[in-house]
Design an enzyme around this catalytic site. Structure first.
Site, PDB file in Angstrom:
ATOM      1  N   LYS A  52       0.837  -1.203   0.000  1.00  0.00           N
ATOM      2  CA  LYS A  52       0.000   0.000   0.000  1.00  0.00           C
ATOM      3  C   LYS A  52       0.873   1.256   0.000  1.00  0.00           C
ATOM      4  O   LYS A  52       0.597   2.209  -0.727  1.00  0.00           O
ATOM      5  CB  LYS A  52      -0.952  -0.027   1.203  1.00  0.00           C
ATOM      6  CG  LYS A  52      -2.063  -1.058   1.008  1.00  0.00           C
ATOM      7  CD  LYS A  52      -2.845  -1.372   2.264  1.00  0.00           C
ATOM      8  CE  LYS A  52      -3.793  -2.544   1.982  1.00  0.00           C
ATOM      9  NZ  LYS A  52      -4.520  -3.016   3.159  1.00  0.00           N
ATOM     10  N   GLN A  96      -4.889  -1.662   9.164  1.00  0.00           N
ATOM     11  CA  GLN A  96      -4.701  -2.998   8.579  1.00  0.00           C
ATOM     12  C   GLN A  96      -5.354  -4.060   9.472  1.00  0.00           C
ATOM     13  O   GLN A  96      -5.079  -4.120  10.669  1.00  0.00           O
ATOM     14  CB  GLN A  96      -3.190  -3.270   8.408  1.00  0.00           C
ATOM     15  CG  GLN A  96      -2.866  -4.572   7.715  1.00  0.00           C
ATOM     16  CD  GLN A  96      -3.400  -4.629   6.281  1.00  0.00           C
ATOM     17  OE1 GLN A  96      -3.286  -3.673   5.519  1.00  0.00           O
ATOM     18  NE2 GLN A  96      -4.001  -5.751   5.916  1.00  0.00           N
ATOM     19  N   ASP A 119     -11.176   2.488   3.083  1.00  0.00           N
ATOM     20  CA  ASP A 119     -11.420   1.048   2.927  1.00  0.00           C
ATOM     21  C   ASP A 119     -12.895   0.775   2.636  1.00  0.00           C
ATOM     22  O   ASP A 119     -13.245  -0.324   2.189  1.00  0.00           O
ATOM     23  CB  ASP A 119     -11.037   0.304   4.222  1.00  0.00           C
ATOM     24  CG  ASP A 119      -9.732  -0.472   4.084  1.00  0.00           C
ATOM     25  OD1 ASP A 119      -9.341  -0.773   2.938  1.00  0.00           O
ATOM     26  OD2 ASP A 119      -9.117  -0.765   5.123  1.00  0.00           O
TER      27      ASP A 119
END
Ligand code: NAP
Length: 280
Positions: A52, A96, A119
């Site tokens: 990422k 995460q 997200d």
């Protein structure tokens, strides 16, 4: 012989497009950073986090790394999120997953400001998706829609069967397919006659988390097969939920693992970050 849907190539195209958008945004004085928060040092999570950060560097946006020790308390994590929510420069916050067992993931997801929820996991983002309002889309399902569209695969009017009903893949996938005017069936571990149901699919999306489970008996001749699963086989090689060697000869198009859905998730995360910077 199926067409191999090249997620690596398509994700690269998307990142190139985003790189140009970011340059234009910068020229207009619009910038922002993605905050990437990792708790603990799970090796798989570390790989995802690194990928990422690399994608941010490629498209030209700043990434801020917050690497917290495994023993970080829920309170400490929530207080970091509150701080990041308040930071003008931070346009996206990514925590995460999975988090260590002592931290409530739902609580953490809900603490992220919906304006920075790149997200697309916050209930407000999910709700907006359900009713078709503007909001961040869940990255993996949004990436699958892009894979299909950019491979010129028609979705409208097609029978789409999804195996799996998780909040991060199966359910949002069903909603996005519905938005694209597919006729959608969601299946799960309690579904009766799974193979029979799957055989009705023009587009079969497999997100069950069971290595090499789906064989030829689940797939109609000429179906498009999207394999979301990621696993390591006995030889430590990456594989999906689909028995690729068995299904590829009967499908009209198929995603490989690796190089199919996986790279698209990060590309769509970058897309959400650029959208967030745009909306400022
Ligand atoms: P998950 O939360 O474990 O959900 C799995 C789903 O599959 C559940 O809804 C479950 O049904 C269903 N299922 C399990 N066994 C089944 C069976 N025998 N028959 C029918 N349905 C069955 O998994 P997930 O988070 O959605 O992820 C799925 C896979 O995709 C995993 O391998 C994961 O690593 C991978 N993944 C990849 C990406 C990517 O970027 N490529 C992103 C996310 C996830 P119940 O609800 O009834 O239990």
């Amino acid at each position: 012989m199926a067409m191999i849907i090249d997620g690596k190539k398509i994700s690269q195209q998307i990142k190139e497009e985003l790189k140009e958008k970011v340059a234009l945004q910068k020229a207009k004085g619009k910038t922002g950073a993605l905050a990437v928060v990792q708790v603990g040092a799970d090796p798989a999570s570390s790989v995802y986090v690194r990928n990422k950060k690399n994608a941010c560097a490629f498209i030209g946006i700043e990434s801020l790394a917050y690497e917290l020790p495994e023993e970080t308390s829920e309170e400490e994590l929530l207080s970091l999120i509150a701080e990041l929510n308040g930071k003008e420069k931070v346009k996206g916050i990514l925590v995460q997953l999975p988090l260590p067992a002592h931290i409530n993931e739902d609580k953490v997801i809900q603490a992220i400001s919906p304006e920075k929820d790149v997200d697309g996991f916050h209930p407000q983002s999910v709700g907006a998706m359900v009713i078709g309002e503007k909001g961040f889309l869940s990255c993996t399902p949004a990436g699958i829609i892009q894979l299909l569209k950019r491979s010129d695969i028609e979705i409208c009017g097609k029978n789409c069967v999804i195996i799996g009903r998780s909040n991060i893949v199966g359910k949002p996938m069903a909603l996005l397919m519905l938005r694209e005017n597919a006729t959608v069936t969601i299946t799960h571990s309690k579904t009766q006659n799974l193979a029979e149901v799957c055989k009705q699919a023009d587009i079969l999306v497999v997100a069950m988390g069971k290595p090499q489970f789906i064989g030829a008996e689940y797939v109609k001749e000429g179906a498009v097969v999207i394999d979301v699963g990621i696993h390591r086989d006995a030889d430590n090689k990456l594989c999906g939920d689909v028995k690729y060697g068995e299904v590829e000869p009967i499908a009209s198009a198929i995603t490989p693992v690796p190089g199919g859905v996986g790279p698209m998730t990060i590309a769509m995360l970058m897309n959400n970050c650029v959208q967030s910077i745009e909306e400022g």
